[in-house]
Design a protein around this motif. Sequence first.
Motif, PDB file in Angstrom:
ATOM      1  N   LYS A  18     -12.262  71.780 -37.113  1.00 20.98           N
ATOM      2  CA  LYS A  18     -12.507  70.664 -36.188  1.00 20.98           C
ATOM      3  C   LYS A  18     -13.997  70.448 -35.975  1.00 20.98           C
ATOM      4  O   LYS A  18     -14.470  69.314 -35.898  1.00 20.98           O
ATOM      5  CB  LYS A  18     -11.818  70.930 -34.851  1.00 20.98           C
ATOM      6  CG  LYS A  18     -10.319  70.769 -34.909  1.00 20.98           C
ATOM      7  CD  LYS A  18      -9.691  71.057 -33.557  1.00 20.98           C
ATOM      8  CE  LYS A  18      -8.178  70.948 -33.621  1.00 20.98           C
ATOM      9  NZ  LYS A  18      -7.545  71.297 -32.337  1.00 20.98           N
ATOM     10  N   PHE A  19     -14.749  71.551 -35.879  1.00 21.06           N
ATOM     11  CA  PHE A  19     -16.198  71.454 -35.718  1.00 21.06           C
ATOM     12  C   PHE A  19     -16.823  70.733 -36.908  1.00 21.06           C
ATOM     13  O   PHE A  19     -17.635  69.818 -36.741  1.00 21.06           O
ATOM     14  CB  PHE A  19     -16.791  72.860 -35.566  1.00 21.06           C
ATOM     15  CG  PHE A  19     -18.288  72.905 -35.611  1.00 21.06           C
ATOM     16  CD1 PHE A  19     -19.040  72.503 -34.531  1.00 21.06           C
ATOM     17  CD2 PHE A  19     -18.942  73.344 -36.757  1.00 21.06           C
ATOM     18  CE1 PHE A  19     -20.427  72.555 -34.571  1.00 21.06           C
ATOM     19  CE2 PHE A  19     -20.323  73.393 -36.817  1.00 21.06           C
ATOM     20  CZ  PHE A  19     -21.067  73.000 -35.721  1.00 21.06           C
ATOM     21  N   LEU A  20     -16.434  71.124 -38.111  1.00 21.71           N
ATOM     22  CA  LEU A  20     -16.988  70.496 -39.312  1.00 21.71           C
ATOM     23  C   LEU A  20     -16.556  69.036 -39.437  1.00 21.71           C
ATOM     24  O   LEU A  20     -17.321  68.188 -39.897  1.00 21.71           O
ATOM     25  CB  LEU A  20     -16.572  71.282 -40.560  1.00 21.71           C
ATOM     26  CG  LEU A  20     -17.169  72.688 -40.666  1.00 21.71           C
ATOM     27  CD1 LEU A  20     -16.557  73.433 -41.832  1.00 21.71           C
ATOM     28  CD2 LEU A  20     -18.670  72.637 -40.776  1.00 21.71           C
ATOM     29  N   PHE A  21     -15.333  68.734 -39.001  1.00 22.41           N
ATOM     30  CA  PHE A  21     -14.860  67.349 -39.043  1.00 22.41           C
ATOM     31  C   PHE A  21     -15.650  66.478 -38.067  1.00 22.41           C
ATOM     32  O   PHE A  21     -16.032  65.342 -38.394  1.00 22.41           O
ATOM     33  CB  PHE A  21     -13.371  67.286 -38.696  1.00 22.41           C
ATOM     34  CG  PHE A  21     -12.836  65.884 -38.599  1.00 22.41           C
ATOM     35  CD1 PHE A  21     -12.631  65.125 -39.729  1.00 22.41           C
ATOM     36  CD2 PHE A  21     -12.574  65.313 -37.356  1.00 22.41           C
ATOM     37  CE1 PHE A  21     -12.155  63.828 -39.639  1.00 22.41           C
ATOM     38  CE2 PHE A  21     -12.100  64.023 -37.256  1.00 22.41           C
ATOM     39  CZ  PHE A  21     -11.891  63.279 -38.400  1.00 22.41           C
ATOM     40  N   GLU A  22     -15.926  67.001 -36.875  1.00 23.24           N
ATOM     41  CA  GLU A  22     -16.664  66.224 -35.875  1.00 23.24           C
ATOM     42  C   GLU A  22     -18.088  65.927 -36.326  1.00 23.24           C
ATOM     43  O   GLU A  22     -18.653  64.891 -35.983  1.00 23.24           O
ATOM     44  CB  GLU A  22     -16.683  66.969 -34.542  1.00 23.24           C
ATOM     45  CG  GLU A  22     -15.336  66.988 -33.848  1.00 23.24           C
ATOM     46  CD  GLU A  22     -15.292  67.922 -32.654  1.00 23.24           C
ATOM     47  OE1 GLU A  22     -16.316  68.581 -32.366  1.00 23.24           O
ATOM     48  OE2 GLU A  22     -14.233  68.001 -32.014  1.00 23.24           O
ATOM     49  N   ASN A  50     -16.901  57.428 -48.979  1.00 23.93           N
ATOM     50  CA  ASN A  50     -17.686  57.640 -47.760  1.00 23.93           C
ATOM     51  C   ASN A  50     -16.861  57.731 -46.479  1.00 23.93           C
ATOM     52  O   ASN A  50     -17.335  57.383 -45.406  1.00 23.93           O
ATOM     53  CB  ASN A  50     -18.766  56.571 -47.596  1.00 23.93           C
ATOM     54  CG  ASN A  50     -19.880  56.743 -48.594  1.00 23.93           C
ATOM     55  OD1 ASN A  50     -20.164  57.858 -49.039  1.00 23.93           O
ATOM     56  ND2 ASN A  50     -20.513  55.658 -48.958  1.00 23.93           N
ATOM     57  N   LYS A  51     -15.626  58.198 -46.584  1.00 24.17           N
ATOM     58  CA  LYS A  51     -14.810  58.431 -45.400  1.00 24.17           C
ATOM     59  C   LYS A  51     -14.803  59.931 -45.119  1.00 24.17           C
ATOM     60  O   LYS A  51     -14.802  60.742 -46.044  1.00 24.17           O
ATOM     61  CB  LYS A  51     -13.378  57.948 -45.620  1.00 24.17           C
ATOM     62  CG  LYS A  51     -13.273  56.452 -45.771  1.00 24.17           C
ATOM     63  CD  LYS A  51     -11.840  56.040 -45.979  1.00 24.17           C
ATOM     64  CE  LYS A  51     -11.740  54.541 -46.194  1.00 24.17           C
ATOM     65  NZ  LYS A  51     -10.367  54.124 -46.494  1.00 24.17           N
ATOM     66  N   PRO A  52     -14.821  60.331 -43.843  1.00 23.86           N
ATOM     67  CA  PRO A  52     -14.805  61.773 -43.550  1.00 23.86           C
ATOM     68  C   PRO A  52     -13.494  62.420 -43.984  1.00 23.86           C
ATOM     69  O   PRO A  52     -12.427  61.819 -43.880  1.00 23.86           O
ATOM     70  CB  PRO A  52     -14.979  61.846 -42.036  1.00 23.86           C
ATOM     71  CG  PRO A  52     -14.870  60.477 -41.519  1.00 23.86           C
ATOM     72  CD  PRO A  52     -14.929  59.512 -42.651  1.00 23.86           C
ATOM     73  N   ILE A  53     -13.601  63.644 -44.476  1.00 21.61           N
ATOM     74  CA  ILE A  53     -12.419  64.386 -44.916  1.00 21.61           C
ATOM     75  C   ILE A  53     -11.670  64.871 -43.680  1.00 21.61           C
ATOM     76  O   ILE A  53     -12.272  65.279 -42.689  1.00 21.61           O
ATOM     77  CB  ILE A  53     -12.840  65.552 -45.822  1.00 21.61           C
ATOM     78  CG1 ILE A  53     -13.390  64.970 -47.113  1.00 21.61           C
ATOM     79  CG2 ILE A  53     -11.693  66.500 -46.093  1.00 21.61           C
ATOM     80  CD1 ILE A  53     -13.844  65.982 -48.101  1.00 21.61           C
ATOM     81  N   ALA A  54     -10.343  64.851 -43.750  1.00 20.29           N
ATOM     82  CA  ALA A  54      -9.493  65.199 -42.607  1.00 20.29           C
ATOM     83  C   ALA A  54      -9.612  66.676 -42.248  1.00 20.29           C
ATOM     84  O   ALA A  54      -9.961  67.526 -43.069  1.00 20.29           O
ATOM     85  CB  ALA A  54      -8.043  64.863 -42.930  1.00 20.29           C
ATOM     86  N   THR A  55      -9.310  66.971 -40.994  1.00 21.36           N
ATOM     87  CA  THR A  55      -9.362  68.337 -40.473  1.00 21.36           C
ATOM     88  C   THR A  55      -8.433  69.253 -41.254  1.00 21.36           C
ATOM     89  O   THR A  55      -8.801  70.393 -41.570  1.00 21.36           O
ATOM     90  CB  THR A  55      -8.977  68.348 -38.980  1.00 21.36           C
ATOM     91  OG1 THR A  55      -9.802  67.420 -38.282  1.00 21.36           O
ATOM     92  CG2 THR A  55      -9.152  69.723 -38.380  1.00 21.36           C
ATOM     93  N   ASN A  56      -7.233  68.788 -41.568  1.00 20.12           N
ATOM     94  CA  ASN A  56      -6.272  69.619 -42.290  1.00 20.12           C
ATOM     95  C   ASN A  56      -6.770  69.974 -43.692  1.00 20.12           C
ATOM     96  O   ASN A  56      -6.535  71.083 -44.172  1.00 20.12           O
ATOM     97  CB  ASN A  56      -4.911  68.929 -42.382  1.00 20.12           C
ATOM     98  CG  ASN A  56      -4.209  68.909 -41.041  1.00 20.12           C
ATOM     99  OD1 ASN A  56      -4.505  69.724 -40.170  1.00 20.12           O
ATOM    100  ND2 ASN A  56      -3.289  67.978 -40.867  1.00 20.12           N
ATOM    101  N   THR A  57      -7.454  69.066 -44.341  1.00 20.82           N
ATOM    102  CA  THR A  57      -8.005  69.343 -45.664  1.00 20.82           C
ATOM    103  C   THR A  57      -9.088  70.411 -45.571  1.00 20.82           C
ATOM    104  O   THR A  57      -9.120  71.355 -46.372  1.00 20.82           O
ATOM    105  CB  THR A  57      -8.591  68.059 -46.287  1.00 20.82           C
ATOM    106  OG1 THR A  57      -7.586  67.045 -46.291  1.00 20.82           O
ATOM    107  CG2 THR A  57      -9.094  68.302 -47.691  1.00 20.82           C
ATOM    108  N   ILE A  58      -9.956  70.270 -44.599  1.00 20.18           N
ATOM    109  CA  ILE A  58     -11.025  71.253 -44.403  1.00 20.18           C
ATOM    110  C   ILE A  58     -10.423  72.617 -44.066  1.00 20.18           C
ATOM    111  O   ILE A  58     -10.845  73.650 -44.591  1.00 20.18           O
ATOM    112  CB  ILE A  58     -11.999  70.790 -43.298  1.00 20.18           C
ATOM    113  CG1 ILE A  58     -12.702  69.497 -43.715  1.00 20.18           C
ATOM    114  CG2 ILE A  58     -13.020  71.878 -42.997  1.00 20.18           C
ATOM    115  CD1 ILE A  58     -13.512  68.849 -42.616  1.00 20.18           C
TER     116      ILE A  58
END
Length: 121
Positions: free
Chosen positions: A77-81, A90-98
């Motif tokens: 979640k930290f990395l997603f935020e 250029n879209k952020p990768i989802a929390t579940n993927t990370i």
Amino acid sequence: MKKVIENNKLKKNKSVSKAFSKSTINQGIKKKRGAKPGAPITGIKEHREIIEKAFLEMYLKEYLEVDPTAGITTLAKFLFEKKLFLTKSNKPIATNTIRGELTDLLKDMNCANPRGKQNKK
């Protein structure tokens, strides 16, 4: 009478000098000084595993001021935020993927689960 005239002249000179000292100095600022701005870094699109591994190691050593027993999802979640990791569009990768990638890295590093749970095989 001469003294009065001289005193008036002195008073006028003092008031004039005070007016000059109170005025602001307007100087032009030269533009284009300092470092030239480069291209902005928007995010990481390739070789994410290097950054993820670095963050995972910092997380496990408690450098991020969070107890590792909080779980890998907290780090994901930290990395997603921060929106560090981007797709090719250029879209952020989802929390579940990370989180999935972090879990795979944790398994590759042969680290024990920070929560003390056994991994499913």
